[in-house]
Design an enzyme around this catalytic site. Structure first.
Site, PDB file in Angstrom:
ATOM      1  N   ASN A  12      -6.571  -7.615  -0.194  1.00  0.00           N
ATOM      2  CA  ASN A  12      -4.989  -6.995  -1.465  1.00  0.00           C
ATOM      3  C   ASN A  12      -4.582  -8.637  -2.217  1.00  0.00           C
ATOM      4  OD1 ASN A  12      -4.836  -6.036  -3.475  1.00  0.00           O
ATOM      5  ND2 ASN A  12      -3.474  -4.432  -1.829  1.00  0.00           N
ATOM      6  N   LYS A  14      -2.962  -8.253  -4.599  1.00  0.00           N
ATOM      7  CA  LYS A  14      -2.028  -8.124  -5.060  1.00  0.00           C
ATOM      8  C   LYS A  14      -1.920  -8.841  -6.852  1.00  0.00           C
ATOM      9  CE  LYS A  14      -0.272  -5.419  -1.821  1.00  0.00           C
ATOM     10  NZ  LYS A  14       1.083  -5.228  -0.641  1.00  0.00           N
ATOM     11  N   HIS A 102      -3.366   2.845  -4.029  1.00  0.00           N
ATOM     12  CA  HIS A 102      -2.298   1.946  -3.279  1.00  0.00           C
ATOM     13  C   HIS A 102      -1.414   2.618  -3.122  1.00  0.00           C
ATOM     14  CE1 HIS A 102       0.055  -0.920  -2.220  1.00  0.00           C
ATOM     15  NE2 HIS A 102      -1.556  -1.519  -1.370  1.00  0.00           N
ATOM     16  N   GLU A 104       1.972   1.465  -3.773  1.00  0.00           N
ATOM     17  CA  GLU A 104       2.086   0.966  -5.474  1.00  0.00           C
ATOM     18  C   GLU A 104       2.016   1.387  -6.619  1.00  0.00           C
ATOM     19  OE1 GLU A 104       1.184  -3.355  -3.656  1.00  0.00           O
ATOM     20  OE2 GLU A 104       2.985  -3.475  -2.671  1.00  0.00           O
ATOM     21  N   GLU A 174      -2.272   3.915   5.294  1.00  0.00           N
ATOM     22  CA  GLU A 174      -0.626   2.177   4.986  1.00  0.00           C
ATOM     23  C   GLU A 174       0.295   3.083   5.093  1.00  0.00           C
ATOM     24  OE1 GLU A 174      -2.768  -1.318   2.918  1.00  0.00           O
ATOM     25  OE2 GLU A 174      -2.514   0.281   1.599  1.00  0.00           O
ATOM     26  N   GLY A 180       4.599  -4.521   3.243  1.00  0.00           N
ATOM     27  CA  GLY A 180       5.583  -5.918   2.271  1.00  0.00           C
ATOM     28  C   GLY A 180       7.320  -5.732   2.910  1.00  0.00           C
ATOM     29  N   SER A 219       2.261  -5.459   6.877  1.00  0.00           N
ATOM     30  CA  SER A 219       2.773  -6.064   7.436  1.00  0.00           C
ATOM     31  C   SER A 219       1.552  -6.876   8.470  1.00  0.00           C
ATOM     32  CB  SER A 219       3.973  -5.261   7.959  1.00  0.00           C
ATOM     33  OG  SER A 219       4.795  -5.637   7.191  1.00  0.00           O
ATOM     34  N   GLY A 240      -2.797  -7.514   2.720  1.00  0.00           N
ATOM     35  CA  GLY A 240      -1.545  -7.976   2.157  1.00  0.00           C
ATOM     36  C   GLY A 240      -1.653  -9.983   1.668  1.00  0.00           C
TER      37      GLY A 240
END
Ligand code: PGA
Length: 257
Positions: A12, A14, A102, A104, A174, A180, A219, A240
């Site tokens: 991903n 992003k 997701h 986010e 996740e 992150g 991560s 990510g």
């Protein structure tokens, strides 16, 4: 390890990259991929770039088994929805997968469980494979709410689309506190949630608990992937930051084969 489900690693990206960076990444990636092609034949590799780079990435992977995914989709087929992208447009752009729910998107764009369920349904109806993300925040984990939260996130989609839709979908656990942050869930923490998630995919005569593929995300790096993949409950990763480095991403792919 003898895996009962086909492993899958999805990158991903992003909102990161540029035309130049995409070219640099893909050149390195394809080079490394070709060298180890046979070891990747029993797994799925998916790259999810930002919308403007879908066709660019596709031009590199077209002759490989690597698949293209999008990071978001809208549930309507077409119309006056400025800024949105429909499932059929993604299919038209050679996407096979789409990330849905997701954290986010849930947090920064206020996506609710019911919106996520509609997006899932629309993606599924268009023959895309949804990658449904679920996961608890740090506070929710501290309060002992982890399983309750992921159950709610799954059931709100299951109620709308039905269990059969998960024959094709992929789930990604996740934990929000691991995304992150450089902090990964321990393999045991992840496996506990994965085992619980499987129990939700059993209803009446339909039992997908051993069939549904569940990725871990948060991560994941080349340095911790092997321990995570040693858990039989973990079928792969949604990666990510580490998916922006072609060599590291390929290493993660190799570690699950
Ligand atoms: P990360 O992101 O690997 O950078 O933690 C994972 C994700 O958000 O899917």
């Amino acid at each position: 390890m003898n895996r009962i489900r086909k492993p899958i690693i999805a990158g991903n990206w992003k909102m990161q990259g540029s035309r130049q960076k995409v070219d640099d990444f893909m050149t390195l990636f394809i080079n490394g991929y070709e060298k180890n092609k046979t070891s990747f034949s029993n797994m799925d590799i998916v790259i999810c770039p930002p919308f403007p780079y879908l066709s660019e990435v596709h031009s590199y992977i077209a002759k490989t088994t690597v698949e293209l995914g999008a990071q978001n989709v809208y549930f309507e087929a077409e119309g006056a929805f400025t800024g949105e992208v429909s499932p059929s447009m993604l299919v038209d752009s050679s996407c096979r997968y789409v990330i849905i729910g997701h954290s986010e998107r849930r947090k920064l764009f206020n996506e609710t469980d019911s919106l996520i369920a509609r997006k899932f349904q629309a993606a599924y109806d268009a023959s895309l494979t949804p990658i449904l993300c679920v996961g608890e925040t740090e506070t929710e984990r501290k309060q002992g709410q982890t399983l309750k939260v992921v159950q709610r996130q799954c059931e709100s989609v299951l109620e709308v689309v039905g269990i059969e839709a998960f024959k094709k979908a992929v789930l990604a656990y996740e934990p929000v506190w691991a995304i992150g942050t450089g902090i990964t869930a321990t393999p045991e923490q992840a496996a506990e949630v994965h085992t619980f998630l499987r129990s939700l995919f059993k209803s009446g005569t339909v039992d997908l608990s051993e069939q549904v593929r569940i990725l871990y995300g948060g991560s994941v790096k080349a340095s911790n992937a092997e321990q995570l993949f040693a858990q039989t409950q973990i079928d792969g990763a949604l990666v990510g930051a580490a998916s922006l480095n072609a060599e590291e991403f390929l290493t993660i792919c190799r570690l699950i084969t």
